[in-house]
Design an enzyme around this catalytic site. Structure first.
Site, short mmCIF file in Angstrom:
data_model
loop_
_atom_site.label_atom_id
_atom_site.label_comp_id
_atom_site.label_asym_id
_atom_site.label_seq_id
_atom_site.Cartn_x
_atom_site.Cartn_y
_atom_site.Cartn_z
N ARG A 51 12.72 -131.07 49.44
CA ARG A 51 11.36 -131.57 49.22
C ARG A 51 11.25 -133.07 49.07
O ARG A 51 10.15 -133.62 49.17
CB ARG A 51 10.74 -130.87 48.01
CG ARG A 51 10.57 -129.36 48.21
CD ARG A 51 9.21 -128.85 47.74
NE ARG A 51 8.82 -129.42 46.45
CZ ARG A 51 9.12 -128.89 45.27
NH1 ARG A 51 9.82 -127.78 45.20
NH2 ARG A 51 8.70 -129.45 44.17
N TYR B 137 22.63 -114.78 38.70
CA TYR B 137 21.34 -114.40 39.31
C TYR B 137 21.19 -112.89 39.43
O TYR B 137 20.12 -112.34 39.21
CB TYR B 137 21.18 -115.07 40.68
CG TYR B 137 20.94 -116.55 40.56
CD1 TYR B 137 19.71 -117.04 40.14
CD2 TYR B 137 21.96 -117.46 40.80
CE1 TYR B 137 19.49 -118.40 39.99
CE2 TYR B 137 21.75 -118.83 40.65
CZ TYR B 137 20.52 -119.28 40.24
OH TYR B 137 20.31 -120.63 40.08
O1 1CP Z 1 20.64 -130.01 50.98
C1 1CP Z 1 21.32 -129.13 50.43
O2 1CP Z 1 21.99 -129.32 49.40
C2 1CP Z 1 21.45 -127.78 51.15
C3 1CP Z 1 20.70 -126.72 50.69
C4 1CP Z 1 20.93 -125.90 49.45
C5 1CP Z 1 22.07 -125.62 48.68
C6 1CP Z 1 23.44 -126.24 48.79
C7 1CP Z 1 19.88 -125.11 48.93
C8 1CP Z 1 18.51 -125.09 49.46
N1 1CP Z 1 20.38 -124.32 47.94
C9 1CP Z 1 21.70 -124.63 47.74
C10 1CP Z 1 22.63 -123.99 46.81
C11 1CP Z 1 22.08 -123.43 45.55
N2 1CP Z 1 21.04 -122.57 45.39
C12 1CP Z 1 22.69 -123.60 44.30
C13 1CP Z 1 23.92 -124.41 44.08
C14 1CP Z 1 23.60 -125.85 44.07
C15 1CP Z 1 22.93 -126.36 42.82
O3 1CP Z 1 23.55 -126.21 41.74
O4 1CP Z 1 21.82 -126.86 42.93
C16 1CP Z 1 21.95 -122.89 43.35
C17 1CP Z 1 22.20 -122.78 41.86
C18 1CP Z 1 20.91 -122.23 44.04
C19 1CP Z 1 19.89 -121.34 43.49
C20 1CP Z 1 18.54 -121.87 43.73
N3 1CP Z 1 17.93 -121.79 44.96
C21 1CP Z 1 17.70 -122.60 42.88
C22 1CP Z 1 18.01 -122.96 41.42
C23 1CP Z 1 17.25 -122.08 40.48
C24 1CP Z 1 17.77 -122.20 39.03
O5 1CP Z 1 18.48 -121.28 38.58
O6 1CP Z 1 17.45 -123.20 38.37
C25 1CP Z 1 16.55 -122.93 43.60
C26 1CP Z 1 15.34 -123.68 43.11
C27 1CP Z 1 16.71 -122.41 44.92
C28 1CP Z 1 15.79 -122.55 46.08
C29 1CP Z 1 16.20 -123.60 47.02
N4 1CP Z 1 17.41 -123.64 47.70
C30 1CP Z 1 17.44 -124.73 48.54
C31 1CP Z 1 16.19 -125.41 48.41
C32 1CP Z 1 15.80 -126.65 49.17
C33 1CP Z 1 15.44 -124.72 47.45
C34 1CP Z 1 14.03 -125.05 46.98
C35 1CP Z 1 13.04 -124.11 47.59
C36 1CP Z 1 12.10 -124.68 48.60
O7 1CP Z 1 12.22 -125.79 49.15
O8 1CP Z 1 11.15 -123.90 48.87
#
Ligand code: 1CP
Length: 365
Positions: free
Chosen positions: A34, A155
């Site tokens: 985002r 999760y």
């Molecule tokens: O650019 C990048 O880094 C690639 C994309 C990526 C990666 C590596 C996304 C896209 N997710 C992840 C891995 C991920 N997903 C992790 C490990 C990395 C970290 O610690 O941040 C985790 C914990 C998740 C779980 C997850 N998915 C969360 C966290 C929720 C929480 O427990 O606090 C969230 C918000 C998501 C959704 C998500 N995944 C990725 C994006 C861009 C998003 C946001 C959603 C969107 O844009 O609609």
């Protein structure tokens, strides 16, 4: 069969191998997302999981930050729950919240029902990777990734994002054998996801144990480390750099390094020279007869993501401090190299230009 590219001197691979790169490599966790107007535009009518299973879209989103910021690595646009979804678990990624699981795994029979992953279900991811590799130059690498079993278990057991991971820890402590069964059932889903990416040609991989820092070292060693180590062992034959990262893992850095990665990601709380001392100290203690150079790992990190909001002068001072600490560790022989990154992901409301300027600072240092 592997589609891996032969890259001779990409800065990321040079640093990851402990050689001197032509410039200090830099990429950022959550660099796709985002913070980029072009991402907000392309995702406005498409769900998160739908975009992760659409080869054209996932390739485009993966490339957006590479084109804009001149980072040295792309990270595959996907999510840690993608292979769980591909295996058939009913889950969604809810905007502003994260992964939500329809029927959380709480009992032995829930865990028994966790499906196996059919590698063919990941074909869209492999097709997306092929597109990305076509567009990257031979100086830019593609990093694939997966969630580690503990973070994925959180999760699945909690049913969604959790503040304190109580149910997960409760299962680990009240029913350690069932916990072990759960970890063993998640492990092939993780290795299947990584294997699909390796076969498609990724140049490096990162195992995210984002929430491992909630554990004591004792619990981590007993209930988590053997499973993460099994994953690193399973993918060692790919011969690509393997990165391990978690948030708030200052107390676990040595144990996480013992899982087997070449590169250890460090969050912003621990200075990189301290991190290197902890890692090399733990590896030396586990292998007292070994050669000291064998105990040094490559460091990845560790700018506080909040610094993106602090202005150029403050960012530059932090970049200098962090690179200085990494270089000191390399000089001392406690680290083998440095890949610049954040201590966790790019915040969604970050100004994209601040990210671009930070990349330039690291490259020009
Ligand atoms: O650019 C990048 O880094 C690639 C994309 C990526 C990666 C590596 C996304 C896209 N997710 C992840 C891995 C991920 N997903 C992790 C490990 C990395 C970290 O610690 O941040 C985790 C914990 C998740 C779980 C997850 N998915 C969360 C966290 C929720 C929480 O427990 O606090 C969230 C918000 C998501 C959704 C998500 N995944 C990725 C994006 C861009 C998003 C946001 C959603 C969107 O844009 O609609």
């Amino acid at each position: 069969m592997s589609n891996r590219r032969q890259l001779s001197d990409a800065p990321f691979l040079e640093a990851a191998a402990g050689r001197t790169p032509s410039r200090r490599p830099v990429w950022f966790m959550r660099q796709a997302g985002r913070s980029l107007p072009e991402y907000r535009e392309i995702r406005k009518d498409v769900g998160m999981l739908d975009s992760c299973f659409n080869p054209e879209l996932l390739a485009e989103i993966t490339m957006q930050p590479v084109r804009r910021h001149d980072v040295d690595a792309a990270i595959l646009f996907s999510d840690i729950v993608v292979p769980v979804k591909a295996a058939g678990v009913d889950l969604d990624i809810v905007a502003g919240r994260g992964p939500v699981v329809a029927e959380p795994l709480r009992t032995a029979s829930d865990i028994e029902r966790l499906p196996e992953l059919d590698p063919d279900s990941l074909k869209p991811v492999a097709d997306g990777i092929a597109r990305i590799l076509d567009e990257l130059t031979d100086q830019q690498v593609l990093i694939g990734f997966a969630g580690a079993p503990f973070t994925l278990a959180s999760y699945l057991v909690e049913g969604g994002p959790s503040r304190n991971h109580e149910r997960t820890k409760a299962l680990m402590h009240s029913e350690p054998e069932l916990w072990d069964t759960l970890m063993r059932r998640i492990t092939p889903i993780v290795t299947g996801f990584l294997r699909a990416q390796i076969d498609a040609g990724i140049d490096a991989l990162q195992l995210f144990d984002s929430w491992a820092g909630f554990l004591t070292e004792r619990d981590y060693r007993r209930h988590v480390l053997p499973h993460s180590k099994a994953i690193f062992d399973e993918v060692a034959d790919a011969g690509i750099p393997r990165i391990h990262f978690g948030v708030g893992t200052g107390e676990l850095l040595g144990a996480m390094a013992e899982a087997g990665p070449e590169v250890v990601g460090v969050d912003w709380r621990v200075p990189l020279d301290d991190a290197a001392a902890r890692i090399s100290g733990a590896l030396a203690a586990a292998d007292p007869a070994g050669d000291r150079a064998e105990h040094a790992r490559v460091l990845q990190g560790n700018l506080d993501p909040a610094m993106f909001f602090a202005g150029n002068a403050a960012i530059e001072a932090e970049v200098r401090r962090i690179c200085g600490e990494a270089d000191r560790a390399i000089d001392r022989g406690t680290a083998r190299g440095h890949i610049f990154n954040l201590g966790h992901g790019v915040p969604p409301n970050t100004d994209a230009d601040a990210i671009t300027r930070t990349v330039k600072m690291v490259h020009e240092l």
